[in-house]
Design a protein around this motif. Structure first.
Motif, PDB file in Angstrom:
ATOM      1  N   ALA A  37       0.854  -1.172   0.000  1.00 12.80           N
ATOM      2  CA  ALA A  37       0.000   0.000   0.000  1.00 12.80           C
ATOM      3  C   ALA A  37       0.889   1.220   0.000  1.00 12.80           C
ATOM      4  O   ALA A  37       2.102   1.116   0.121  1.00 12.80           O
ATOM      5  CB  ALA A  37      -0.923  -0.007   1.205  1.00 12.80           C
ATOM      6  N   ALA A  38       0.272   2.401  -0.156  1.00 14.02           N
ATOM      7  CA  ALA A  38       1.066   3.615  -0.292  1.00 14.02           C
ATOM      8  C   ALA A  38       1.991   3.799   0.902  1.00 14.02           C
ATOM      9  O   ALA A  38       1.628   3.552   2.048  1.00 14.02           O
ATOM     10  CB  ALA A  38       0.137   4.823  -0.426  1.00 14.02           C
ATOM     11  N   SER A  81      -2.656  -2.012   4.006  1.00 13.89           N
ATOM     12  CA  SER A  81      -4.036  -1.538   3.894  1.00 13.89           C
ATOM     13  C   SER A  81      -5.058  -2.513   4.439  1.00 13.89           C
ATOM     14  O   SER A  81      -6.048  -2.128   5.045  1.00 13.89           O
ATOM     15  CB  SER A  81      -4.370  -1.235   2.423  1.00 13.89           C
ATOM     16  OG  SER A  81      -3.692  -0.080   1.994  1.00 13.89           O
ATOM     17  N   THR A  83      -5.331   9.142   8.912  1.00 10.94           N
ATOM     18  CA  THR A  83      -6.110   8.830   7.717  1.00 10.94           C
ATOM     19  C   THR A  83      -7.574   9.180   7.962  1.00 10.94           C
ATOM     20  O   THR A  83      -8.079   9.052   9.084  1.00 10.94           O
ATOM     21  CB  THR A  83      -6.011   7.347   7.336  1.00 10.94           C
ATOM     22  OG1 THR A  83      -6.567   6.539   8.387  1.00 10.94           O
ATOM     23  CG2 THR A  83      -4.572   6.939   7.104  1.00 10.94           C
ATOM     24  N   THR A 107      -1.792  11.919   0.189  1.00 10.46           N
ATOM     25  CA  THR A 107      -2.289  11.024  -0.856  1.00 10.46           C
ATOM     26  C   THR A 107      -3.778  10.736  -0.688  1.00 10.46           C
ATOM     27  O   THR A 107      -4.358  10.961   0.374  1.00 10.46           O
ATOM     28  CB  THR A 107      -1.539   9.672  -0.837  1.00 10.46           C
ATOM     29  OG1 THR A 107      -1.788   9.019   0.418  1.00 10.46           O
ATOM     30  CG2 THR A 107      -0.057   9.877  -1.033  1.00 10.46           C
ATOM     31  N   ARG A 122      -6.738   7.584  -1.799  1.00 11.78           N
ATOM     32  CA  ARG A 122      -7.094   6.299  -2.403  1.00 11.78           C
ATOM     33  C   ARG A 122      -8.586   6.319  -2.684  1.00 11.78           C
ATOM     34  O   ARG A 122      -9.387   6.643  -1.798  1.00 11.78           O
ATOM     35  CB  ARG A 122      -6.785   5.135  -1.447  1.00 11.78           C
ATOM     36  CG  ARG A 122      -7.031   3.753  -2.072  1.00 11.78           C
ATOM     37  CD  ARG A 122      -6.948   2.650  -1.033  1.00 11.78           C
ATOM     38  NE  ARG A 122      -8.050   2.713  -0.099  1.00 11.78           N
ATOM     39  CZ  ARG A 122      -7.992   2.346   1.172  1.00 11.78           C
ATOM     40  NH1 ARG A 122      -6.852   1.908   1.671  1.00 11.78           N
ATOM     41  NH2 ARG A 122      -9.046   2.430   1.953  1.00 11.78           N
ATOM     42  N   SER A 139     -11.891   4.077  -4.359  1.00  9.35           N
ATOM     43  CA  SER A 139     -12.231   2.702  -4.703  1.00  9.35           C
ATOM     44  C   SER A 139     -13.722   2.556  -4.961  1.00  9.35           C
ATOM     45  O   SER A 139     -14.548   3.307  -4.422  1.00  9.35           O
ATOM     46  CB  SER A 139     -11.811   1.746  -3.578  1.00  9.35           C
ATOM     47  OG  SER A 139     -12.425   2.089  -2.351  1.00  9.35           O
ATOM     48  N   ALA A 180      -9.374  -0.264  -6.863  1.00  7.54           N
ATOM     49  CA  ALA A 180      -8.928   0.936  -6.158  1.00  7.54           C
ATOM     50  C   ALA A 180      -7.707   1.512  -6.847  1.00  7.54           C
ATOM     51  O   ALA A 180      -6.855   0.774  -7.369  1.00  7.54           O
ATOM     52  CB  ALA A 180      -8.605   0.624  -4.697  1.00  7.54           C
ATOM     53  N   ASP A 195      -4.535   3.885  -5.816  1.00  8.91           N
ATOM     54  CA  ASP A 195      -3.857   4.268  -4.577  1.00  8.91           C
ATOM     55  C   ASP A 195      -2.635   5.114  -4.921  1.00  8.91           C
ATOM     56  O   ASP A 195      -1.677   4.621  -5.528  1.00  8.91           O
ATOM     57  CB  ASP A 195      -3.446   2.994  -3.843  1.00  8.91           C
ATOM     58  CG  ASP A 195      -3.195   3.200  -2.368  1.00  8.91           C
ATOM     59  OD1 ASP A 195      -3.377   4.323  -1.883  1.00  8.91           O
ATOM     60  OD2 ASP A 195      -2.815   2.214  -1.704  1.00  8.91           O
ATOM     61  N   ASP A 222       2.489   4.955  -7.601  1.00  6.67           N
ATOM     62  CA  ASP A 222       1.032   4.783  -7.664  1.00  6.67           C
ATOM     63  C   ASP A 222       0.696   3.341  -8.020  1.00  6.67           C
ATOM     64  O   ASP A 222       1.410   2.689  -8.777  1.00  6.67           O
ATOM     65  CB  ASP A 222       0.429   5.717  -8.717  1.00  6.67           C
ATOM     66  CG  ASP A 222       0.622   7.181  -8.385  1.00  6.67           C
ATOM     67  OD1 ASP A 222       0.935   7.498  -7.226  1.00  6.67           O
ATOM     68  OD2 ASP A 222       0.467   8.010  -9.304  1.00  6.67           O
ATOM     69  N   TRP A 233      -5.366  -1.560  -7.574  1.00  2.00           N
ATOM     70  CA  TRP A 233      -5.800  -2.781  -6.899  1.00  2.00           C
ATOM     71  C   TRP A 233      -6.937  -3.427  -7.704  1.00  2.00           C
ATOM     72  O   TRP A 233      -7.910  -2.759  -8.048  1.00  2.00           O
ATOM     73  CB  TRP A 233      -6.360  -2.472  -5.515  1.00  2.00           C
ATOM     74  CG  TRP A 233      -5.410  -1.947  -4.490  1.00  2.00           C
ATOM     75  CD1 TRP A 233      -4.842  -0.715  -4.442  1.00  2.00           C
ATOM     76  CD2 TRP A 233      -4.959  -2.638  -3.323  1.00  2.00           C
ATOM     77  NE1 TRP A 233      -4.064  -0.584  -3.322  1.00  2.00           N
ATOM     78  CE2 TRP A 233      -4.114  -1.748  -2.614  1.00  2.00           C
ATOM     79  CE3 TRP A 233      -5.191  -3.910  -2.805  1.00  2.00           C
ATOM     80  CZ2 TRP A 233      -3.508  -2.116  -1.407  1.00  2.00           C
ATOM     81  CZ3 TRP A 233      -4.587  -4.263  -1.609  1.00  2.00           C
ATOM     82  CH2 TRP A 233      -3.741  -3.378  -0.929  1.00  2.00           C
TER      83      TRP A 233
END
Length: 414
Positions: A26-27, A32, A266, A316, A318, A320, A338, A340, A357, A360
């Motif tokens: 994940a980023a 994630s 987040t 950032t 994400r 989805s 998604a 991300d 980047d 998903w």
């Protein structure tokens, strides 16, 4: 020689800081996936859809949707892959990416019709890469590994018939083991660990019988880390700072160091809509404040002193989309996509986080074995384009990818 010392100390600062560990999942260095059910539809509807006890993390307010006592036990199997192609000679180097096993546990208990108690035990950050000691970037990284465990007791309350709120206190343990080569020969290995805490807040609103909106905030967590640095395999008699008469043995004696690491907050905003009895469509937007990671400042208890280097990561998002489709009374299909974003700028991308980047693609199933027991399974494939490395002596491109497989057992205790 003075320049060599400065470069070596700067590389050591990046090692002690613990943050830059490549998960390729994940980023940044986030893991994630929390629950298998949420992985199956690519995190869409994360804060709005309530299916099992993993909602303790996804949105503690959603615990109000679960009556009685619920438990979910999850196992994620993560297979990262990373390679580097050196522009100077076209040689390709592959990291030795061990398969990672990440278990999570979730529990929800109804205290009364308006209140729920929950507990989550999960790993939000980590993984790592082993590039070996003979590749061109060994002075930046040989092996990086970080593990985290978060324990979150939670409480939720039904504020109105259509609106619930929830919160948790998040106690987090972080442990890291990192190594790199010294430019004068030899290696250094660092270990560090720390306990810290943060919090999570969530709200859930039922607009009507078919549409739900949710929001979840996971706070930033500050880790004040203390680490041990061990150096070996170098000539301690080499003079590295002539003006002060300091030898390699003076500078690279085993020592300790301290650094403050801010793990980012987040915010997830989600919606879920039931188009029919069989079909639910979901969407999610998750923002991560990676811009907290502007620089690394390490204070060493040795002549290395204080060393800083810029990182300048960026915030950032994400996004989805996903669906749940009830194929039969016992089988539920999940699918999702998604996009991300990566927080890492090209000019500070390093081998611990050769990040970019990613897309998903996910699929999952739920099998209801009985009224009180169900099993979830999910698979996710992550694709990233080639990303450049612009560090001194490490001009080339990284290529990364990851596969997830996950299984979860859910049961309701009467």
């Amino acid at each position: 020689m003075q320049k060599r010392f400065q470069l070596t100390a700067a590389a050591l600062a990046g090692t002690l800081a613990l943050a830059p560990l490549s998960s390729a999942s994940a980023a940044g260095f986030s893991i994630s996936a929390r629950g298998t059910s949420n992985l199956g539809n690519a995190f869409s509807g994360t804060a709005a859809e309530v299916e099992d006890a993993s909602v303790v993390y996804n949105n503690p307010a959603g615990m109000q949707k679960l009556d009685g006592t619920h438990t979910s036990l999850t196992l994620h199997v993560i297979a990262p892959k990373a390679s580097y192609t050196h522009e100077a000679d076209g040689e390709e180097y592959e990291a030795d990416d061990d398969i990672r096993y990440v278990p999570n546990l979730y529990y929800v208990q109804e205290l009364n019709p308006d209140t729920r108690l929950g507990l989550a035990v999960y790993s939000p950050w980590g993984l790592g890469l082993d590039w070996g000691d003979s590749w061109p970037g060994n002075t930046y990284s040989i092996k990086s590994e970080m593990k985290t465990v978060t324990v979150s007791p939670s409480l939720s309350f039904q504020a109105t018939p259509n609106f619930s709120i929830g919160a948790s206190i998040d106690f987090q343990y972080l442990d890291a083991k990192l190594s790199k080569a010294l430019s004068i020969g030899g290696t250094n290995e660092l270990t560090a660990d720390n306990w810290a805490h943060g919090f999570s807040l969530g709200v859930l609103y039922d607009a009507d019988e078919t549409t739900r909106f949710g929001a979840t905030l996971h706070s930033a967590i500050r880790h004040d880390l203390s680490g041990k640095a061990k150096f070996s395999g170098y000539d301690p008699t080499i003079v590295v700072v002539p003006a002060l008469g300091l030898t390699a043995g003076d500078i690279f004696a085993n020592t300790t160091g301290k650094v403050t690491l801010h793990l980012p907050e987040t915010l997830s905003l989600s919606v879920a809509h039931d188009y029919s009895r069989r079909l639910t469509v979901m969407a999610d937007y998750t923002y991560t404040r990676w811009s907290r990671y502007e620089e690394l400042t390490v204070v060493h208890d040795s002549p290395l002193g204080t060393v800083s280097e810029e990182k300048n990561w960026k915030d950032t998002a994400r996004v989805s989309l996903g669906i749940n489709y009830l194929m039969s009374p016992k089988w539920l299909l999940r699918m999702g996509y998604a996009f991300d974003e990566s927080p890492v700028p090209d000019d500070t991308r390093d081998p611990r986080v050769p990040d970019g980047d990613r897309d998903w693609l996910t699929i999952g199933f739920n099998f209801r074995a009985s009224e009180d027991v169900s099993i979830d399974a999910a698979y996710a494939y992550l694709h990233m384009d080639e990303e450049p490395s612009e560090l001194a002596g490490l001009d080339g491109d990284y290529e990364n990818g990851t596969q997830y497989a996950s299984i979860q057992l859910n049961w309701k205790l009467k």
